[in-house]
Design an enzyme around this catalytic site. Structure first.
Site, PDB file in Angstrom:
ATOM      1  N   GLU A  75      38.936  40.168  46.132  1.00 47.38           N
ATOM      2  CA  GLU A  75      40.226  40.672  45.661  1.00 47.38           C
ATOM      3  C   GLU A  75      40.767  41.667  46.678  1.00 47.38           C
ATOM      4  O   GLU A  75      40.003  42.385  47.337  1.00 47.38           O
ATOM      5  CB  GLU A  75      40.000  41.356  44.312  1.00 47.38           C
ATOM      6  CG  GLU A  75      41.218  42.013  43.690  1.00 47.38           C
ATOM      7  CD  GLU A  75      40.856  42.803  42.429  1.00 47.38           C
ATOM      8  OE1 GLU A  75      41.758  43.064  41.626  1.00 47.38           O
ATOM      9  OE2 GLU A  75      39.660  43.146  42.253  1.00 47.38           O
TER      10      GLU A  75
ATOM     11  N   LYS B  49      46.726  37.880  38.520  1.00 47.55           N
ATOM     12  CA  LYS B  49      45.789  38.565  37.633  1.00 47.55           C
ATOM     13  C   LYS B  49      46.417  38.875  36.272  1.00 47.55           C
ATOM     14  O   LYS B  49      47.476  39.509  36.188  1.00 47.55           O
ATOM     15  CB  LYS B  49      45.315  39.849  38.305  1.00 47.55           C
ATOM     16  CG  LYS B  49      44.164  40.561  37.599  1.00 47.55           C
ATOM     17  CD  LYS B  49      43.748  41.772  38.413  1.00 47.55           C
ATOM     18  CE  LYS B  49      42.542  42.484  37.810  1.00 47.55           C
ATOM     19  NZ  LYS B  49      42.193  43.687  38.603  1.00 47.55           N
TER      20      LYS B  49
ATOM     21  N   CYS C 288      38.380  39.846  39.043  1.00 49.66           N
ATOM     22  CA  CYS C 288      37.775  41.129  38.732  1.00 49.66           C
ATOM     23  C   CYS C 288      37.760  41.478  37.244  1.00 49.66           C
ATOM     24  O   CYS C 288      36.939  40.967  36.499  1.00 49.66           O
ATOM     25  CB  CYS C 288      38.483  42.220  39.541  1.00 49.66           C
ATOM     26  SG  CYS C 288      37.525  43.756  39.715  1.00 49.66           S
TER      27      CYS C 288
END
Length: 277
Positions: A53, A125, A163
């Site tokens: 990321e 995300k 994440c």
């Protein structure tokens, strides 16, 4: 993409690599590091390479610096990633800061570049890191819930998440419902008390409960906990890294997914479904 001839069928093995490093604020230097790690992975025969990321740009905190560094999908950094993927004939997945037209915020975005250098899939995300004292949402806009974009390699379907998404099991299940066999997970998993334990536990849990592979590429250094790993559908850690920059790889097969799902048909036996709000 090697194959192994069994008595009844040919098993196609997809070589997947995860690479970890500590990106900084020099985008060109970050791109050079991605190129070096991808080359190392390709030398091992990797078909798919996953880097962390925010590989494009990472500052000590998520603030206006990353907004200023953001680029569109056809910007210089993604173009550089495309050149790497095409030169090495690999699928390359990386995290970028994506500039959004008409919005002061940006997107924490994953891009998948194909072996021809084309943009194969994009993921923005969904779950922003507003936890453990951080507020990613100050400058990041969450992605919209939609049918996941996936890409294929060697008969396996790859989905993407980022994440903090790892802490929301329905995110992975949403990918599995879209046909995903392998979840690639670029991350900047911030170090802290018990955080490394959370990371390893959750990566393995997402693989086990969904009977899928998970290829998790974390940042290392000051900003990330490292411990990148590839986990198989039974939760076995096939390859892993410690706290230093590097690359590891493993051979993934559709046959392993089928074998595990025959032993543990949890997806068929479940009584609840994931539905978008």
């Amino acid at each position: 993409m090697p194959s192994h001839i069994c008595s009844h069928s040919v098993v196609i093995m997809v070589e997947v690599a995860v690479a970890q490093f500590g990106p900084g604020q020099d985008k060109q230097e970050n791109l050079r590091t991605v190129r070096m790690l991808a080359q190392e992975a390709a030398d091992f025969g990797a078909d798919v390479v996953v880097v962390p990321e925010y590989s494009m740009f990472t500052a000590p905190s998520v603030d206006e610096r990353i907004v200023d560094a953001a680029e569109p999908l056809d910007g210089e950094f993604v173009t550089g990633l495309a050149d790497v993927a095409a030169a090495l004939k690999i699928h390359l997945v990386a995290g970028i800061a994506e500039e959004l037209s008409g919005d002061e915020r940006i997107s924490n975005t994953l891009v998948s570049l194909s072996p021809t250098g084309n943009l194969a899939a994009v993921y923005r995300k969904l779950h922003l890191y507003d936890a453990f004292g951080f507020t990613e949402s100050d400058v990041i806009r969450p992605g919209e819930i939609a049918k996941p974009e996936t890409f294929t390699a060697g008969g396996l379907t790859f989905g993407m998440q980022t994440c903090y998404d790892l802490r929301f099991p329905e995110t992975t299940r949403h990918l599995v419902d879209a046909g995903t066999d392998v979840v690639v997970l670029p991350a900047q998993w911030i170090p802290g008390p018990l955080k490394e334990d959370h990371w390893t536990t959750l990566v393995r849990a997402r693989a086990i409960e969904n009977t899928i592979y998970v290829a998790a590429a974390d940042q290392c250094g000051r900003g990330g906990a490292g411990n990148s790993m590839i986990v198989d559908p039974m939760g076995v850690v096939c390859a892993s890294l410690g706290e230093s920059p590097g690359v590891v790889h493993s051979s993934l097969t559709a046959e392993r997914v089928r074998e595990v799902r025959e032993k543990n048909p949890a997806l068929e036996l479940r009584r609840f479904r994931v539905a978008a709000p």
